[in-house]
Scaffold this motif. Structure first.
Motif, PDB file in Angstrom:
ATOM      1  N   GLY A  92      -0.444  -3.468  -1.378  1.00 61.62           N
ATOM      2  CA  GLY A  92      -0.384  -4.799  -0.806  1.00 61.62           C
ATOM      3  C   GLY A  92       0.959  -5.489  -0.909  1.00 61.62           C
ATOM      4  N   GLN A  93       1.935  -4.852  -1.563  1.00 57.80           N
ATOM      5  CA  GLN A  93       3.242  -5.480  -1.720  1.00 57.80           C
ATOM      6  C   GLN A  93       4.093  -5.341  -0.448  1.00 57.80           C
ATOM      7  OE1 GLN A  93       4.933  -3.661  -5.329  1.00 57.80           O
ATOM      8  NE2 GLN A  93       4.486  -5.561  -6.431  1.00 57.80           N
ATOM      9  N   VAL A  94       5.127  -6.153  -0.393  1.00 57.34           N
ATOM     10  CA  VAL A  94       6.181  -6.017   0.615  1.00 57.34           C
ATOM     11  C   VAL A  94       7.413  -5.501  -0.121  1.00 57.34           C
ATOM     12  CG1 VAL A  94       7.596  -7.162   2.350  1.00 57.34           C
ATOM     13  CG2 VAL A  94       5.238  -7.935   1.945  1.00 57.34           C
ATOM     14  N   VAL A  95       7.850  -4.319   0.256  1.00 54.64           N
ATOM     15  CA  VAL A  95       8.900  -3.620  -0.487  1.00 54.64           C
ATOM     16  C   VAL A  95      10.102  -3.356   0.419  1.00 54.64           C
ATOM     17  CG1 VAL A  95       9.473  -1.517  -1.755  1.00 54.64           C
ATOM     18  CG2 VAL A  95       7.201  -2.523  -1.985  1.00 54.64           C
ATOM     19  N   GLY A  96      11.290  -3.635  -0.096  1.00 54.22           N
ATOM     20  CA  GLY A  96      12.518  -3.338   0.629  1.00 54.22           C
ATOM     21  C   GLY A  96      13.109  -2.023   0.162  1.00 54.22           C
ATOM     22  N   LEU A  97      13.599  -1.225   1.104  1.00 54.98           N
ATOM     23  CA  LEU A  97      14.257   0.048   0.804  1.00 54.98           C
ATOM     24  C   LEU A  97      15.512   0.165   1.651  1.00 54.98           C
ATOM     25  CD1 LEU A  97      11.428   2.766   0.762  1.00 54.98           C
ATOM     26  CD2 LEU A  97      12.891   2.139  -1.159  1.00 54.98           C
ATOM     27  N   ASN A  98      16.628   0.491   1.019  1.00 48.93           N
ATOM     28  CA  ASN A  98      17.835   0.772   1.806  1.00 48.93           C
ATOM     29  C   ASN A  98      17.954   2.273   2.024  1.00 48.93           C
ATOM     30  OD1 ASN A  98      18.560   1.537  -0.795  1.00 48.93           O
ATOM     31  ND2 ASN A  98      20.617   0.674  -0.672  1.00 48.93           N
ATOM     32  N   GLY A  99      19.080   2.737   2.527  1.00 53.22           N
ATOM     33  CA  GLY A  99      19.242   4.151   2.809  1.00 53.22           C
ATOM     34  C   GLY A  99      19.837   4.911   1.644  1.00 53.22           C
ATOM     35  N   GLY A 100      19.927   6.231   1.807  1.00 53.36           N
ATOM     36  CA  GLY A 100      20.515   7.074   0.772  1.00 53.36           C
ATOM     37  C   GLY A 100      19.587   8.199   0.375  1.00 53.36           C
ATOM     38  N   ASN A 119      -5.185   1.151   5.598  1.00 54.35           N
ATOM     39  CA  ASN A 119      -5.062   0.003   6.495  1.00 54.35           C
ATOM     40  C   ASN A 119      -5.932  -1.160   6.040  1.00 54.35           C
ATOM     41  OD1 ASN A 119      -3.241   1.114   8.385  1.00 54.35           O
ATOM     42  ND2 ASN A 119      -4.890   2.312   9.310  1.00 54.35           N
ATOM     43  N   ALA A 120      -6.580  -0.996   4.892  1.00 48.78           N
ATOM     44  CA  ALA A 120      -7.481  -2.036   4.404  1.00 48.78           C
ATOM     45  C   ALA A 120      -6.729  -3.347   4.170  1.00 48.78           C
ATOM     46  CB  ALA A 120      -8.153  -1.569   3.114  1.00 48.78           C
ATOM     47  N   GLU A 121      -7.362  -4.436   4.547  1.00 44.82           N
ATOM     48  CA  GLU A 121      -6.728  -5.750   4.407  1.00 44.82           C
ATOM     49  C   GLU A 121      -6.424  -6.046   2.943  1.00 44.82           C
ATOM     50  OE1 GLU A 121      -7.572 -10.445   5.539  1.00 44.82           O
ATOM     51  OE2 GLU A 121      -8.937  -8.853   6.203  1.00 44.82           O
ATOM     52  N   GLY A 122      -5.208  -6.476   2.672  1.00 45.06           N
ATOM     53  CA  GLY A 122      -4.809  -6.840   1.327  1.00 45.06           C
ATOM     54  C   GLY A 122      -4.253  -5.700   0.504  1.00 45.06           C
ATOM     55  N   THR A 123      -4.404  -4.473   0.986  1.00 47.49           N
ATOM     56  CA  THR A 123      -3.895  -3.327   0.220  1.00 47.49           C
ATOM     57  C   THR A 123      -2.827  -2.535   0.964  1.00 47.49           C
ATOM     58  OG1 THR A 123      -5.624  -1.842   1.042  1.00 47.49           O
ATOM     59  CG2 THR A 123      -6.093  -3.070  -0.980  1.00 47.49           C
ATOM     60  N   GLN A 124      -2.665  -2.786   2.257  1.00 47.95           N
ATOM     61  CA  GLN A 124      -1.666  -2.041   3.020  1.00 47.95           C
ATOM     62  C   GLN A 124      -0.254  -2.403   2.558  1.00 47.95           C
ATOM     63  OE1 GLN A 124      -1.112  -2.960   7.214  1.00 47.95           O
ATOM     64  NE2 GLN A 124      -0.770  -0.797   7.681  1.00 47.95           N
ATOM     65  N   LEU A 125       0.536  -1.384   2.295  1.00 45.42           N
ATOM     66  CA  LEU A 125       1.917  -1.599   1.877  1.00 45.42           C
ATOM     67  C   LEU A 125       2.785  -1.896   3.090  1.00 45.42           C
ATOM     68  CD1 LEU A 125       3.724  -1.388  -0.735  1.00 45.42           C
ATOM     69  CD2 LEU A 125       4.387   0.868   0.113  1.00 45.42           C
ATOM     70  N   THR A 126       3.678  -2.865   2.942  1.00 43.25           N
ATOM     71  CA  THR A 126       4.674  -3.155   3.978  1.00 43.25           C
ATOM     72  C   THR A 126       6.045  -2.758   3.448  1.00 43.25           C
ATOM     73  OG1 THR A 126       3.396  -5.015   4.862  1.00 43.25           O
ATOM     74  CG2 THR A 126       5.741  -4.944   5.393  1.00 43.25           C
ATOM     75  N   VAL A 127       6.741  -1.940   4.209  1.00 47.76           N
ATOM     76  CA  VAL A 127       8.080  -1.504   3.824  1.00 47.76           C
ATOM     77  C   VAL A 127       9.090  -2.063   4.818  1.00 47.76           C
ATOM     78  CG1 VAL A 127       9.635   0.455   3.502  1.00 47.76           C
ATOM     79  CG2 VAL A 127       7.267   0.593   2.697  1.00 47.76           C
ATOM     80  N   VAL A 128      10.058  -2.785   4.311  1.00 40.82           N
ATOM     81  CA  VAL A 128      11.158  -3.313   5.123  1.00 40.82           C
ATOM     82  C   VAL A 128      12.394  -2.488   4.809  1.00 40.82           C
ATOM     83  CG1 VAL A 128      12.583  -5.320   5.655  1.00 40.82           C
ATOM     84  CG2 VAL A 128      10.162  -5.627   5.035  1.00 40.82           C
ATOM     85  N   THR A 129      12.984  -1.888   5.826  1.00 40.73           N
ATOM     86  CA  THR A 129      14.134  -1.011   5.591  1.00 40.73           C
ATOM     87  C   THR A 129      15.165  -1.170   6.692  1.00 40.73           C
ATOM     88  OG1 THR A 129      14.831   1.289   5.192  1.00 40.73           O
ATOM     89  CG2 THR A 129      13.057   0.944   6.787  1.00 40.73           C
ATOM     90  N   ASN A 130      16.398  -0.874   6.357  1.00 37.96           N
ATOM     91  CA  ASN A 130      17.466  -0.839   7.358  1.00 37.96           C
ATOM     92  C   ASN A 130      17.945   0.598   7.571  1.00 37.96           C
ATOM     93  OD1 ASN A 130      18.772  -0.662   4.790  1.00 37.96           O
ATOM     94  ND2 ASN A 130      20.711  -1.273   5.744  1.00 37.96           N
ATOM     95  N   ALA A 131      17.139   1.575   7.142  1.00 40.41           N
ATOM     96  CA  ALA A 131      17.527   2.983   7.262  1.00 40.41           C
ATOM     97  C   ALA A 131      16.568   3.719   8.194  1.00 40.41           C
ATOM     98  CB  ALA A 131      17.538   3.654   5.887  1.00 40.41           C
ATOM     99  N   LEU A 132      17.095   4.331   9.226  1.00 38.93           N
ATOM    100  CA  LEU A 132      16.258   5.005  10.212  1.00 38.93           C
ATOM    101  C   LEU A 132      15.512   6.189   9.607  1.00 38.93           C
ATOM    102  CD1 LEU A 132      18.667   4.995  13.300  1.00 38.93           C
ATOM    103  CD2 LEU A 132      16.748   3.469  12.841  1.00 38.93           C
ATOM    104  N   ASN A 133      16.165   6.932   8.726  1.00 39.54           N
ATOM    105  CA  ASN A 133      15.499   8.105   8.157  1.00 39.54           C
ATOM    106  C   ASN A 133      14.356   7.699   7.226  1.00 39.54           C
ATOM    107  OD1 ASN A 133      17.562   7.230   6.225  1.00 39.54           O
ATOM    108  ND2 ASN A 133      17.027   9.077   5.074  1.00 39.54           N
ATOM    109  N   ILE A 134      14.522   6.584   6.522  1.00 41.12           N
ATOM    110  CA  ILE A 134      13.453   6.087   5.653  1.00 41.12           C
ATOM    111  C   ILE A 134      12.248   5.691   6.507  1.00 41.12           C
ATOM    112  CG2 ILE A 134      12.772   4.294   4.029  1.00 41.12           C
ATOM    113  CD1 ILE A 134      14.722   6.257   2.803  1.00 41.12           C
ATOM    114  N   ALA A 135      12.504   4.961   7.578  1.00 40.18           N
ATOM    115  CA  ALA A 135      11.421   4.564   8.479  1.00 40.18           C
ATOM    116  C   ALA A 135      10.701   5.784   9.029  1.00 40.18           C
ATOM    117  CB  ALA A 135      11.980   3.707   9.616  1.00 40.18           C
TER     118      ALA A 135
END
Length: 261
Positions: A92-100, A119-135
Protein backbone atom coordinates in the motif's frame (compact mmCIF):
# COMPACT_ATOMS: atom_id res chain seq x y z
CA UNK A 1 35.41 -14.18 -18.96
CA UNK A 2 32.14 -12.65 -20.14
CA UNK A 3 32.56 -9.91 -22.75
CA UNK A 4 30.82 -7.21 -20.70
CA UNK A 5 32.84 -8.14 -17.61
CA UNK A 6 36.00 -7.84 -19.70
CA UNK A 7 34.92 -4.52 -21.21
CA UNK A 8 34.12 -3.15 -17.77
CA UNK A 9 37.57 -4.22 -16.56
CA UNK A 10 39.24 -2.54 -19.55
CA UNK A 11 37.35 0.70 -18.97
CA UNK A 12 38.34 0.66 -15.32
CA UNK A 13 41.99 0.19 -16.29
CA UNK A 14 41.70 3.22 -18.54
CA UNK A 15 39.97 5.22 -15.81
CA UNK A 16 42.85 4.48 -13.45
CA UNK A 17 45.76 5.05 -15.82
CA UNK A 18 44.36 7.02 -18.75
CA UNK A 19 46.23 4.78 -21.21
CA UNK A 20 46.79 1.04 -21.53
CA UNK A 21 48.57 -1.14 -24.09
CA UNK A 22 47.19 -4.29 -25.67
CA UNK A 23 50.02 -6.28 -24.12
CA UNK A 24 49.44 -4.99 -20.57
CA UNK A 25 45.66 -5.39 -20.79
CA UNK A 26 45.98 -8.97 -22.04
CA UNK A 27 48.34 -9.83 -19.19
CA UNK A 28 46.12 -8.26 -16.51
CA UNK A 29 42.93 -9.89 -17.78
CA UNK A 30 44.62 -13.20 -18.67
CA UNK A 31 43.26 -13.28 -22.22
CA UNK A 32 44.89 -13.19 -25.65
CA UNK A 33 46.13 -9.99 -27.25
CA UNK A 34 43.84 -10.71 -30.22
CA UNK A 35 40.84 -10.64 -27.86
CA UNK A 36 41.95 -7.31 -26.39
CA UNK A 37 42.42 -5.81 -29.86
CA UNK A 38 38.86 -6.81 -30.78
CA UNK A 39 37.57 -5.39 -27.51
CA UNK A 40 39.37 -2.10 -28.05
CA UNK A 41 38.03 -1.86 -31.61
CA UNK A 42 34.45 -2.48 -30.47
CA UNK A 43 34.68 -0.03 -27.57
CA UNK A 44 36.15 2.60 -29.90
CA UNK A 45 33.26 2.09 -32.33
CA UNK A 46 30.89 2.90 -29.46
CA UNK A 47 32.97 5.99 -28.61
CA UNK A 48 33.80 4.65 -25.16
CA UNK A 49 37.57 4.88 -25.77
CA UNK A 50 40.05 6.30 -28.26
CA UNK A 51 42.05 3.67 -30.12
CA UNK A 52 45.80 4.23 -30.44
CA UNK A 53 48.62 2.29 -32.06
CA UNK A 54 49.22 -0.67 -29.77
CA UNK A 55 46.56 0.25 -27.20
CA UNK A 56 43.88 2.75 -26.16
CA UNK A 57 43.33 5.91 -24.14
CA UNK A 58 40.34 7.09 -22.14
CA UNK A 59 38.07 9.59 -23.85
CA UNK A 60 36.77 11.23 -20.70
CA UNK A 61 33.46 9.39 -20.26
CA UNK A 62 34.55 6.07 -18.85
CA UNK A 63 33.68 7.17 -15.31
CA UNK A 64 30.02 7.04 -16.34
CA UNK A 65 29.60 3.74 -18.13
CA UNK A 66 26.36 2.68 -19.80
CA UNK A 67 24.25 0.58 -17.47
CA UNK A 68 24.75 -2.66 -19.41
CA UNK A 69 28.51 -2.51 -18.72
CA UNK A 70 28.00 -2.06 -14.98
CA UNK A 71 25.75 -5.01 -14.28
CA UNK A 72 28.56 -7.50 -13.64
CA UNK A 73 30.39 -5.35 -11.12
CA UNK A 74 29.66 -6.34 -7.50
CA UNK A 75 26.63 -8.27 -8.84
CA UNK A 76 26.29 -10.66 -5.88
CA UNK A 77 26.48 -7.79 -3.40
CA UNK A 78 23.90 -5.79 -5.33
CA UNK A 79 21.46 -8.70 -5.36
CA UNK A 80 21.72 -9.03 -1.58
CA UNK A 81 21.37 -5.28 -1.13
CA UNK A 82 18.35 -5.28 -3.44
CA UNK A 83 16.61 -7.97 -1.41
CA UNK A 84 17.35 -6.20 1.89
CA UNK A 85 16.10 -2.85 0.57
CA UNK A 86 12.94 -4.42 -0.88
CA UNK A 87 12.19 -5.87 2.57
CA UNK A 88 11.72 -2.29 3.86
CA UNK A 89 8.71 -1.79 1.57
CA UNK A 90 5.20 -2.42 2.92
CA UNK A 91 1.97 -3.09 0.96
CA UNK A 92 0.00 0.00 0.00
CA UNK A 93 2.97 2.37 0.10
CA UNK A 94 4.05 4.87 -2.54
CA UNK A 95 7.72 4.21 -3.23
CA UNK A 96 10.22 6.18 -5.30
CA UNK A 97 12.98 4.42 -7.24
CA UNK A 98 15.69 5.99 -9.37
CA UNK A 99 17.83 4.21 -11.95
CA UNK A 100 20.98 2.14 -11.64
CA UNK A 101 22.10 -1.44 -11.30
CA UNK A 102 21.40 -1.72 -7.57
CA UNK A 103 17.90 -0.26 -7.84
CA UNK A 104 17.27 -2.72 -10.68
CA UNK A 105 17.91 -5.49 -8.17
CA UNK A 106 15.50 -3.79 -5.76
CA UNK A 107 12.82 -3.75 -8.48
CA UNK A 108 13.37 -7.43 -9.20
CA UNK A 109 13.07 -8.28 -5.51
CA UNK A 110 9.86 -6.24 -5.23
CA UNK A 111 8.38 -7.94 -8.28
CA UNK A 112 8.54 -11.42 -6.71
CA UNK A 113 6.94 -10.48 -3.37
CA UNK A 114 3.38 -11.92 -3.41
CA UNK A 115 2.12 -9.43 -0.81
CA UNK A 116 2.98 -6.53 -3.10
CA UNK A 117 1.56 -8.04 -6.29
CA UNK A 118 -2.10 -7.39 -5.75
CA UNK A 119 -4.79 -5.06 -7.05
CA UNK A 120 -6.68 -5.14 -3.76
CA UNK A 121 -7.69 -1.71 -2.52
CA UNK A 122 -5.31 -0.36 0.11
CA UNK A 123 -2.59 -2.93 -0.54
CA UNK A 124 -1.48 -2.21 -4.10
CA UNK A 125 2.04 -0.82 -4.23
CA UNK A 126 2.64 2.37 -6.21
CA UNK A 127 6.12 2.87 -7.64
CA UNK A 128 7.21 6.28 -8.90
CA UNK A 129 10.35 6.13 -11.01
CA UNK A 130 12.30 8.17 -13.53
CA UNK A 131 14.04 5.07 -14.95
CA UNK A 132 12.63 3.30 -18.00
CA UNK A 133 14.26 -0.03 -17.20
CA UNK A 134 12.86 0.00 -13.65
CA UNK A 135 9.37 0.67 -15.00
CA UNK A 136 9.77 -2.18 -17.49
CA UNK A 137 11.03 -4.61 -14.84
CA UNK A 138 7.93 -3.99 -12.73
CA UNK A 139 5.41 -3.61 -15.54
CA UNK A 140 6.04 -7.04 -17.06
CA UNK A 141 6.43 -8.90 -13.76
CA UNK A 142 3.96 -7.39 -11.31
CA UNK A 143 0.53 -5.88 -10.71
CA UNK A 144 1.86 -2.70 -9.14
CA UNK A 145 0.80 0.79 -10.13
CA UNK A 146 3.72 2.29 -12.05
CA UNK A 147 4.14 6.07 -12.40
CA UNK A 148 6.92 7.27 -14.69
CA UNK A 149 8.32 10.78 -14.53
CA UNK A 150 8.85 12.41 -17.91
CA UNK A 151 11.99 13.97 -19.31
CA UNK A 152 14.93 13.30 -21.61
CA UNK A 153 16.46 9.83 -21.50
CA UNK A 154 20.10 9.41 -20.47
CA UNK A 155 21.35 6.30 -22.32
CA UNK A 156 23.97 5.61 -19.64
CA UNK A 157 21.37 4.93 -16.94
CA UNK A 158 17.99 4.83 -18.75
CA UNK A 159 16.91 7.64 -16.42
CA UNK A 160 14.66 10.50 -17.48
CA UNK A 161 15.94 13.92 -16.48
CA UNK A 162 14.93 17.52 -16.94
CA UNK A 163 12.03 19.87 -16.10
CA UNK A 164 9.27 17.64 -17.52
CA UNK A 165 9.90 14.97 -14.92
CA UNK A 166 10.47 17.53 -12.22
CA UNK A 167 6.98 18.89 -12.73
CA UNK A 168 5.45 15.50 -11.89
CA UNK A 169 7.70 14.81 -8.92
CA UNK A 170 6.74 18.10 -7.30
CA UNK A 171 3.11 16.96 -7.24
CA UNK A 172 3.50 13.57 -5.53
CA UNK A 173 4.14 12.41 -1.98
CA UNK A 174 6.32 9.36 -1.35
CA UNK A 175 6.20 7.18 1.73
CA UNK A 176 9.68 5.93 0.97
CA UNK A 177 12.37 6.61 -1.60
CA UNK A 178 15.03 4.02 -2.39
CA UNK A 179 17.96 5.72 -4.09
CA UNK A 180 20.98 4.24 -5.77
CA UNK A 181 23.91 6.66 -5.68
CA UNK A 182 27.40 6.96 -7.12
CA UNK A 183 28.83 7.96 -3.74
CA UNK A 184 27.82 8.62 -0.16
CA UNK A 185 29.94 10.24 2.52
CA UNK A 186 29.16 11.25 6.10
CA UNK A 187 30.31 14.82 5.47
CA UNK A 188 29.50 15.29 1.76
CA UNK A 189 26.19 13.45 1.68
CA UNK A 190 24.80 11.39 -1.23
CA UNK A 191 25.87 12.29 -4.76
CA UNK A 192 25.66 11.33 -8.43
CA UNK A 193 28.04 11.83 -11.34
CA UNK A 194 25.44 13.58 -13.51
CA UNK A 195 23.80 16.82 -12.40
CA UNK A 196 20.51 15.99 -14.15
CA UNK A 197 20.17 12.70 -12.32
CA UNK A 198 21.12 14.35 -9.03
CA UNK A 199 18.44 17.00 -9.53
CA UNK A 200 15.73 14.39 -10.11
CA UNK A 201 16.91 12.34 -7.16
CA UNK A 202 16.92 15.43 -4.97
CA UNK A 203 13.30 16.11 -5.91
CA UNK A 204 12.38 12.58 -4.85
CA UNK A 205 14.14 13.12 -1.53
CA UNK A 206 12.22 16.34 -1.02
CA UNK A 207 8.89 14.56 -1.56
CA UNK A 208 9.67 11.52 0.62
CA UNK A 209 8.82 10.83 4.26
CA UNK A 210 11.72 8.37 4.53
CA UNK A 211 14.98 8.26 2.53
CA UNK A 212 16.90 5.02 2.07
CA UNK A 213 20.22 5.00 0.24
CA UNK A 214 21.28 1.73 -1.38
CA UNK A 215 24.97 1.48 -2.20
CA UNK A 216 27.57 -1.28 -2.28
CA UNK A 217 30.60 -0.80 -0.04
CA UNK A 218 32.79 0.52 -2.88
CA UNK A 219 30.70 3.73 -2.90
CA UNK A 220 30.97 4.49 0.81
CA UNK A 221 33.18 7.43 1.71
CA UNK A 222 33.48 8.43 -1.93
CA UNK A 223 32.48 11.60 -3.74
CA UNK A 224 30.78 12.47 -7.02
CA UNK A 225 30.12 15.66 -8.95
CA UNK A 226 26.56 16.59 -7.96
CA UNK A 227 25.06 16.34 -4.47
CA UNK A 228 21.66 14.73 -4.02
CA UNK A 229 21.12 15.41 -0.33
CA UNK A 230 22.88 15.95 2.97
CA UNK A 231 23.48 13.03 5.30
CA UNK A 232 20.93 14.30 7.84
CA UNK A 233 18.17 13.61 5.28
CA UNK A 234 19.12 9.91 5.08
CA UNK A 235 17.27 7.57 7.43
CA UNK A 236 18.80 4.26 6.35
CA UNK A 237 21.80 3.03 4.37
CA UNK A 238 21.65 -0.46 2.87
CA UNK A 239 25.06 -1.80 1.89
CA UNK A 240 26.98 -5.08 1.73
CA UNK A 241 28.96 -6.95 4.37
CA UNK A 242 32.22 -5.75 2.82
CA UNK A 243 31.75 -2.30 4.34
CA UNK A 244 34.50 -1.61 6.94
CA UNK A 245 33.22 -1.46 10.51
CA UNK A 246 34.87 1.93 11.00
CA UNK A 247 32.92 3.38 8.06
CA UNK A 248 29.67 1.89 9.31
CA UNK A 249 30.36 3.41 12.73
CA UNK A 250 30.77 6.86 11.15
CA UNK A 251 27.37 6.63 9.47
CA UNK A 252 25.72 5.36 12.64
CA UNK A 253 27.28 8.20 14.63
CA UNK A 254 25.70 10.59 12.12
CA UNK A 255 22.29 9.11 12.92
CA UNK A 256 21.98 6.80 9.91
CA UNK A 257 20.69 3.27 10.41
CA UNK A 258 22.96 0.88 8.53
CA UNK A 259 21.75 -2.46 7.17
CA UNK A 260 24.40 -4.83 5.79
CA UNK A 261 23.36 -7.60 3.44
Amino acid sequence: MDRYVRWNALLELLTDSGRVSVEDAAAQLNVSQATIRRDFDQLAQQQMIIRTRGGAVANGVSYDLPLRYKTAKHSAEKQRIGAAAAALVAPGQVVGLNGGTTTTEVARALAVRPDLNTNAEGTQLTVVTNALNIANELLVRSQMKIVVAGGVVRPQSFELVGPLGGALLREVTLDLVLLGVNAIDVHLGAAAHHEGEAAMNSLMVGRAKRVVIIADSSKLGGHAFARICAIDRVETLVTDSGAPSSVIAEFEAAGVRVITA
